[in-house]
Design an enzyme around this catalytic site. Structure first.
Site, PDB file in Angstrom:
ATOM      1  N   GLU A 220       0.827  -1.203   0.000  1.00 58.12           N
ATOM      2  CA  GLU A 220       0.000   0.000   0.000  1.00 58.12           C
ATOM      3  C   GLU A 220       0.867   1.260   0.000  1.00 58.12           C
ATOM      4  O   GLU A 220       0.592   2.211  -0.743  1.00 58.12           O
ATOM      5  CB  GLU A 220      -0.944  -0.019   1.200  1.00 58.12           C
ATOM      6  CG  GLU A 220      -1.925  -1.191   1.134  1.00 58.12           C
ATOM      7  CD  GLU A 220      -3.231  -0.919   1.825  1.00 58.12           C
ATOM      8  OE1 GLU A 220      -4.222  -0.637   1.119  1.00 58.12           O
ATOM      9  OE2 GLU A 220      -3.269  -1.001   3.070  1.00 58.12           O
TER      10      GLU A 220
ATOM     11  N   GLU B 165      -4.592  -8.943   2.973  1.00 60.50           N
ATOM     12  CA  GLU B 165      -5.606  -8.619   3.980  1.00 60.50           C
ATOM     13  C   GLU B 165      -6.814  -9.555   3.943  1.00 60.50           C
ATOM     14  O   GLU B 165      -7.303  -9.992   4.996  1.00 60.50           O
ATOM     15  CB  GLU B 165      -6.060  -7.159   3.808  1.00 60.50           C
ATOM     16  CG  GLU B 165      -5.086  -6.138   4.356  1.00 60.50           C
ATOM     17  CD  GLU B 165      -3.927  -5.840   3.410  1.00 60.50           C
ATOM     18  OE1 GLU B 165      -3.105  -4.972   3.743  1.00 60.50           O
ATOM     19  OE2 GLU B 165      -3.842  -6.481   2.337  1.00 60.50           O
TER      20      GLU B 165
END
Length: 266
Positions: free
Chosen positions: A120, A140
């Site tokens: 990210e 995730e």
């Protein structure tokens, strides 16, 4: 220069090098790291002597994302930095380049793990170099979590949507070569040479007119949010003033005299 126990800051000429330094945890995010990162971005923006930034990790890893042990209740390192978080509740998002875009070019030098929050943060950088053994991925969903660092918005804008959705929905790992193939990184180099390549690219940027570089970067990101017609108008608004700078005149003069230009940010 700033820095914290989990974030090292040093200068390489006109390049500010920020190193995530928590190798025993594969540079998993911590409060000291986030505070140091944000301070590093601010330092780069404020110092006209800095023309580029390289972001890398210590100990053979880039960043393994959030510290899941801390998230599960094991305690977060660096409680003494919590006053910074209280003063600016958005600090962690700014540190991860979700809510802050440095005006100087940011080059990522990735070795080893660059997963979850590491991938990210990567999406907030401008140019990306990976060592051959680097591993990428947004894990995730495999843990019942959401990649809230911006990936569901940014990733489909940076790589083809089919690849973005596969990465987001499968939570699988990607090799450096596969990351290059889908467009997540621009260069794959032999293991251990990512930082050297990133510094090489930084030197090429540093040799260019700094006002022009910053205007070009700003125009690229601004235009991404606009229609083509609006983007072209915004480009003229940012670009024309650059031609009136002393740097532009110096660049033309140096070309005519067949010598390297001496830019002064004026």
């Amino acid at each position: 220069m700033g820095g914290t126990e989990h974030l090292d800051v040093r200068r390489e000429g006109a390049t500010l090098v920020l190193t995530l330094n928590r190798p025993e945890a594969k540079n998993a995010l911590s409060l000291p790291m986030l505070v140091g990162l944000y301070d590093g971005w601010l330092e780069a923006d404020a110092d006209d002597g800095v023309r580029s930034v390289v972001l890398t990790g210590a100990g053979g890893s880039f960043c393994a994302g959030m510290d899941l042990k801390a998230l599960a209740g094991g305690g977060m390192h660096g409680d003494h930095y919590r006053d910074r978080m209280k003063a600016d509740p958005d600090l962690h998002w700014k540190a991860m380049l979700r809510h802050h875009r440095p005006r100087k070019p940011v080059i990522a030098a990735v070795e080893g793990y660059c997963v979850a929050g590491g991938t990210e943060i990567l999406q907030g950088t401008d140019i990306r170099v990976a060592g051959e053994s680097a591993t990428f991925g947004l894990f995730e969903v495999r843990r019942g979590l959401f990649p809230i660092g911006g990936s569901t918005v940014r990733l489909p804008r940076q790589i083809p949507r089919t690849h973005a959705l596969e990465m987001l929905l499968t939570g699988r790992a990607y090799s450096a070569r596969e990351a290059e193939r889908v467009g997540l990184v621009g260069h794959v180099v032999p293991e251990g040479e990512a930082l050297a390549k990133a510094l090489e690219i930084a030197e090429q940027i540093n040799a260019c007119g700094p006002l022009a570089v910053e205007a070009v970067k700003a125009s690229v990101y601004e235009a991404a949010e606009l229609s083509e017609t609006e983007g072209l108008a915004a480009e003229l608004k940012r670009g024309w003033p650059v031609f009136d700078t002393a740097d532009a005149k110096e660049g033309a003069k140096a070309f005519a005299e067949k010598r390297p230009p001496r830019f002064t940010r004026s």
